[in-house]
Design a protein around this motif. Structure first.
Motif, PDB file in Angstrom:
ATOM      1  N   GLU A  11       0.825  -1.202   0.000  1.00 13.06           N
ATOM      2  CA  GLU A  11       0.000   0.000   0.000  1.00 13.06           C
ATOM      3  C   GLU A  11       0.868   1.266   0.000  1.00 13.06           C
ATOM      4  O   GLU A  11       0.594   2.207  -0.740  1.00 13.06           O
ATOM      5  CB  GLU A  11      -0.931   0.010   1.208  1.00 13.06           C
ATOM      6  N   LEU A  12       1.919   1.280   0.811  1.00 17.19           N
ATOM      7  CA  LEU A  12       2.800   2.440   0.847  1.00 17.19           C
ATOM      8  C   LEU A  12       3.545   2.611  -0.476  1.00 17.19           C
ATOM      9  O   LEU A  12       3.765   3.745  -0.932  1.00 17.19           O
ATOM     10  CB  LEU A  12       3.797   2.310   1.991  1.00 17.19           C
ATOM     11  N   GLU A  15       1.051   4.175  -2.884  1.00 15.93           N
ATOM     12  CA  GLU A  15       0.821   5.576  -2.539  1.00 15.93           C
ATOM     13  C   GLU A  15       1.992   6.440  -3.000  1.00 15.93           C
ATOM     14  O   GLU A  15       1.797   7.550  -3.517  1.00 15.93           O
ATOM     15  CB  GLU A  15       0.619   5.718  -1.030  1.00 15.93           C
ATOM     16  N   ALA A  16       3.197   5.925  -2.826  1.00 18.07           N
ATOM     17  CA  ALA A  16       4.375   6.666  -3.272  1.00 18.07           C
ATOM     18  C   ALA A  16       4.401   6.780  -4.795  1.00 18.07           C
ATOM     19  O   ALA A  16       4.747   7.833  -5.346  1.00 18.07           O
ATOM     20  CB  ALA A  16       5.648   5.969  -2.773  1.00 18.07           C
ATOM     21  N   ILE A  18       1.877   6.872  -6.780  1.00 18.53           N
ATOM     22  CA  ILE A  18       0.869   7.857  -7.174  1.00 18.53           C
ATOM     23  C   ILE A  18       1.407   9.270  -6.983  1.00 18.53           C
ATOM     24  O   ILE A  18       1.196  10.155  -7.822  1.00 18.53           O
ATOM     25  CB  ILE A  18      -0.433   7.632  -6.386  1.00 18.53           C
ATOM     26  N   ARG A  19       2.105   9.508  -5.888  1.00 24.59           N
ATOM     27  CA  ARG A  19       2.695  10.842  -5.672  1.00 24.59           C
ATOM     28  C   ARG A  19       3.718  11.161  -6.758  1.00 24.59           C
ATOM     29  O   ARG A  19       3.783  12.298  -7.251  1.00 24.59           O
ATOM     30  CB  ARG A  19       3.347  10.923  -4.284  1.00 24.59           C
ATOM     31  N   ASP A  22       1.756  11.976  -9.868  1.00 24.73           N
ATOM     32  CA  ASP A  22       1.081  13.272  -9.763  1.00 24.73           C
ATOM     33  C   ASP A  22       2.028  14.416 -10.105  1.00 24.73           C
ATOM     34  O   ASP A  22       1.608  15.447 -10.643  1.00 24.73           O
ATOM     35  CB  ASP A  22       0.536  13.473  -8.344  1.00 24.73           C
ATOM     36  N   VAL A  59      -1.577   1.031  -9.165  1.00 25.95           N
ATOM     37  CA  VAL A  59      -2.018   2.426  -9.084  1.00 25.95           C
ATOM     38  C   VAL A  59      -3.325   2.626  -9.849  1.00 25.95           C
ATOM     39  O   VAL A  59      -4.178   3.424  -9.436  1.00 25.95           O
ATOM     40  CB  VAL A  59      -0.928   3.404  -9.578  1.00 25.95           C
ATOM     41  N   ALA A  62      -5.958   1.497  -7.577  1.00 28.25           N
ATOM     42  CA  ALA A  62      -6.142   2.475  -6.504  1.00 28.25           C
ATOM     43  C   ALA A  62      -6.975   3.662  -6.980  1.00 28.25           C
ATOM     44  O   ALA A  62      -7.792   4.204  -6.226  1.00 28.25           O
ATOM     45  CB  ALA A  62      -4.787   2.957  -5.996  1.00 28.25           C
ATOM     46  N   ALA A  66     -10.859   4.854  -5.592  1.00 29.78           N
ATOM     47  CA  ALA A  66     -11.195   6.185  -5.094  1.00 29.78           C
ATOM     48  C   ALA A  66     -12.458   6.755  -5.722  1.00 29.78           C
ATOM     49  O   ALA A  66     -13.023   7.729  -5.219  1.00 29.78           O
ATOM     50  CB  ALA A  66     -10.024   7.136  -5.345  1.00 29.78           C
ATOM     51  N   HIS A  95      -5.565  13.000 -10.837  1.00 28.44           N
ATOM     52  CA  HIS A  95      -4.577  12.043 -11.340  1.00 28.44           C
ATOM     53  C   HIS A  95      -4.758  11.865 -12.848  1.00 28.44           C
ATOM     54  O   HIS A  95      -4.969  10.752 -13.331  1.00 28.44           O
ATOM     55  CB  HIS A  95      -4.741  10.697 -10.639  1.00 28.44           C
TER      56      HIS A  95
END
Length: 215
Positions: A11-12, A15-16, A18-19, A22, A59, A62, A66, A95
């Motif tokens: 999960e982390l 999330e990374a 996706i950042r 972005d 991703v 994910a 959302a 995104h």
């Protein structure tokens, strides 16, 4: 003293990723850059994801997770599809890099599958034939994606920016283009104009057209 680092997990990692996307787009997602985002060595990621493709699959899933999930059987298919479309636009606007990935992945994740099943369920339970449900999904998704892409590339996002851009166009507009001038002065420059409102108008036109063919 800095707080202890959270143990690395899939999960982390997502999330990374996706950042990273972005900031730099989907092409910026690499094992090295995701590891840098997390402050770890790239080899550490392989304990949680087997390769870059797994990150890309993750991703995309994910992003789908959302988006608001429509609920079949609520009775108002238009409200359900409208809410889902607005949610999809909001998520994809944050995104927009995901637009190029969503339809390219060959292994959709569980959130993606649940999402598509829910959308089809709304349409099928509302009386859409199987071919019409397929047409509806394609039409709505193409509209949402196209609008998000157009918004992402517009050189304006606030009323002040609209006024500046439109004013500059008017200043350099050649003679003999009366309808374009009329559109700018009588529509784009009117008080309170917001291009984002076009989304709801276009979406309602699509839903109206689908309703006429639902049966």
């Amino acid at each position: 003293m800095s707080p202890p680092r959270q143990p690395l997990s899939r999960e982390l990692v997502l999330e990374a990723a996706i950042r990273v996307a972005d900031r730099g787009g989907a092409e910026a997602i690499t094992m090295r850059r995701v590891a840098q985002e997390l402050g770890v060595e790239a080899m550490s990621l392989y304990h949680h994801v087997p390769n870059k493709d797994a990150i890309l699959d993750g991703v995309v899933d994910a992003v789908f997770a959302a988006i608001e999930l429509p609920r079949p059987g609520d009775g108002d298919w238009r409200a359900a599809i409208r809410a889902r479309a607005r949610s999809a636009r909001a998520v994809l606007s944050r995104h927009s890099w995901a637009l190029g990935l969503i339809d390219s992945r060959r292994r959709p994740g569980p959130a993606t599958l649940r999402h598509h099943d829910a959308v089809l369920g709304v349409l099928r339970e509302a009386g859409f034939s199987l071919p019409m449900a397929a047409h509806a999904v394609s039409l709505v998704d193409s509209y949402v994606g196209g609008f998000v892409l157009q918004e992402a590339n517009l050189p304006l996002s606030t009323p002040a920016e609209v006024e500046d851009v439109a004013g500059d166009i008017l200043e350099h507009l050649p003679d003999g283009l009366p309808y374009l001038r009329e559109m700018i002065t009588g529509h784009a420059l009117r008080p309170g104009y917001d291009y984002a409102e076009e989304f709801g108008y276009g979406l309602d036109l699509i839903l109206d057209a689908l309703e006429t063919r639902r049966g």
